[in-house]
Design an enzyme around this catalytic site. Structure first.
Site, PDB file in Angstrom:
ATOM      1  CG  HIS A 116      -0.260  -0.161   2.525  1.00 48.04           C
ATOM      2  ND1 HIS A 116      -0.917   0.004   3.718  1.00 48.04           N
ATOM      3  CD2 HIS A 116       1.023  -0.478   2.855  1.00 48.04           C
ATOM      4  CE1 HIS A 116      -0.091  -0.208   4.726  1.00 48.04           C
ATOM      5  NE2 HIS A 116       1.100  -0.495   4.216  1.00 48.04           N
ATOM      6  CG  HIS A 117       4.014   1.931   2.261  1.00 50.51           C
ATOM      7  ND1 HIS A 117       3.175   2.715   3.028  1.00 50.51           N
ATOM      8  CD2 HIS A 117       4.492   0.969   3.101  1.00 50.51           C
ATOM      9  CE1 HIS A 117       3.142   2.242   4.264  1.00 50.51           C
ATOM     10  NE2 HIS A 117       3.932   1.182   4.329  1.00 50.51           N
ATOM     11  CB  ALA A 118       3.336   0.979  -4.646  1.00 51.44           C
ATOM     12  CG  ASN A 164       2.169   6.197   1.938  1.00 49.84           C
ATOM     13  OD1 ASN A 164       2.121   4.964   1.959  1.00 49.84           O
ATOM     14  ND2 ASN A 164       3.292   6.854   1.686  1.00 49.84           N
TER      15      ASN A 164
END
Length: 309
Positions: A116-118, A164
């Site tokens: 989910h940080h990509a 993010n």
């Protein structure tokens, strides 16, 4: 219950690297031994076209051929290798397959995923491509093509770190609701705005966490009516996690999972889940948290199988 994996692609990480690459194979072995009702299948790689529903062509190509900006590689935290590129595609493919299967069977999973940080043009925090975002976009496209109906997707992100990248990707999209419960002072230190963010102080334990989750799920139900849930079932809120800074027990995490699966079951919404983060001081503890999640999921998969048609 159908579960997809890509643990045959092992990244050649330097000695002492913080990422616990071995957890995926250990988890698959535990599931095969202890939960025989789970059907394990190797994930196919996501195609360029599928990845391009979220990611820029230049970034997709750079990951494929190794021409990634060194700064981006540092943010990702992995050295580039062909195994890294292939694993990233397969991890997205596993979440895509889990979502498709969830529509048919109610519940399905990716042993890895939750990256989910990509962002569209870069990765970060051990995340190369954003599997949940790509899968959500593809499921929406397939639903419009096959049923000529819009699909609304809720991403319930219970990794200890804020999602993010997912929040940024969907920040102006009313068809995807992003919910994130995460450590207020934990990575990433510059947060994006999800549709619903719940910031938790260091040391949050079972009771406070579960109360916050119940309130968040109530608000989600009030504001959004999904046709698919993608659940990021991070093991890193566990009290034994090196990077988590929260204090959930085994029982607290199991209760967390039951609340999410029950929320989807009560509404008849199919749910696909990915394992997201887990960095226990003891690798066995991280894997145990994940095995417990699969045991909860399997109970709900049986409910779906036995529900009146």
């Amino acid at each position: 219950m159908q579960v997809f994996y890509a643990d045959q692609f092992v990244l050649p990480l330097p000695t002492g690297h913080r990422f616990p690459m071995g957890k995926y194979r250990l988890l698959r072995d535990r599931l095969a031994e202890e939960l025989p009702e789970i059907r394990l299948a190797q994930a196919r790689p996501a195609t360029d076209g599928e990845l391009a529903l979220v990611h820029t062509p230049a970034y997709i190509q750079a990951i494929a051929d190794g021409s990634v900006d060194p700064k981006i590689l540092r943010e990702i935290g992995f050295p580039w290798s062909q195994a890294m590129a292939e694993r990233a595609r397969r991890s997205v493919g596993a979440t895509i397959a889990a979502c498709r299967t969830a529509f048919e069977q109610g519940v399905a999973a990716n042993i890895a995923g939750g990256t989910h940080h990509a962002y569209p043009d870069r990765g970060g925090g051990f995340c190369v491509f954003n599997d949940a975002a790509v899968a959500a976009r593809l499921m929406q496209a397939e639903r419009v093509r096959t049923q000529r109906a819009p699909l609304r997707v809720a991403v319930i992100d219970l990794d200890v770190h804020q999602g993010n990248g997912t929040a940024r990707i969907f920040r102006d999209d009313p068809t995807v609701f992003t919910l994130s419960l995460h450590g207020q002072k934990n990575f990433p230190f510059r947060k994006e705005a999800s549709d619903l963010d719940v910031d938790l102080p260091d040391g949050t334990g079972d009771d406070a966490y579960l109360h916050a989750l119940e309130r968040a799920l109530d608000e989600l139900a009030h504001r959004f009516d999904p046709g698919l849930v993608i659940y990021l079932a991070g093991a890193d809120p566990h009290e034994g996690d090196r990077l988590g800074r929260l204090k959930l027990t085994w029982d607290g995490l199991e209760a967390r999972d039951r609340r999410v699966f029950d929320w989807a079951w009560q509404r008849g919404v199919p749910l696909a889940f990915a394992m997201a983060g887990g960095y226990g001081h003891r690798l066995e503890d991280t894997v145990q948290v994940q095995v417990n999640t699969f045991a909860v999921a399997l109970a709900y998969a049986r409910r779906w199988h036995n529900r009146p048609r």
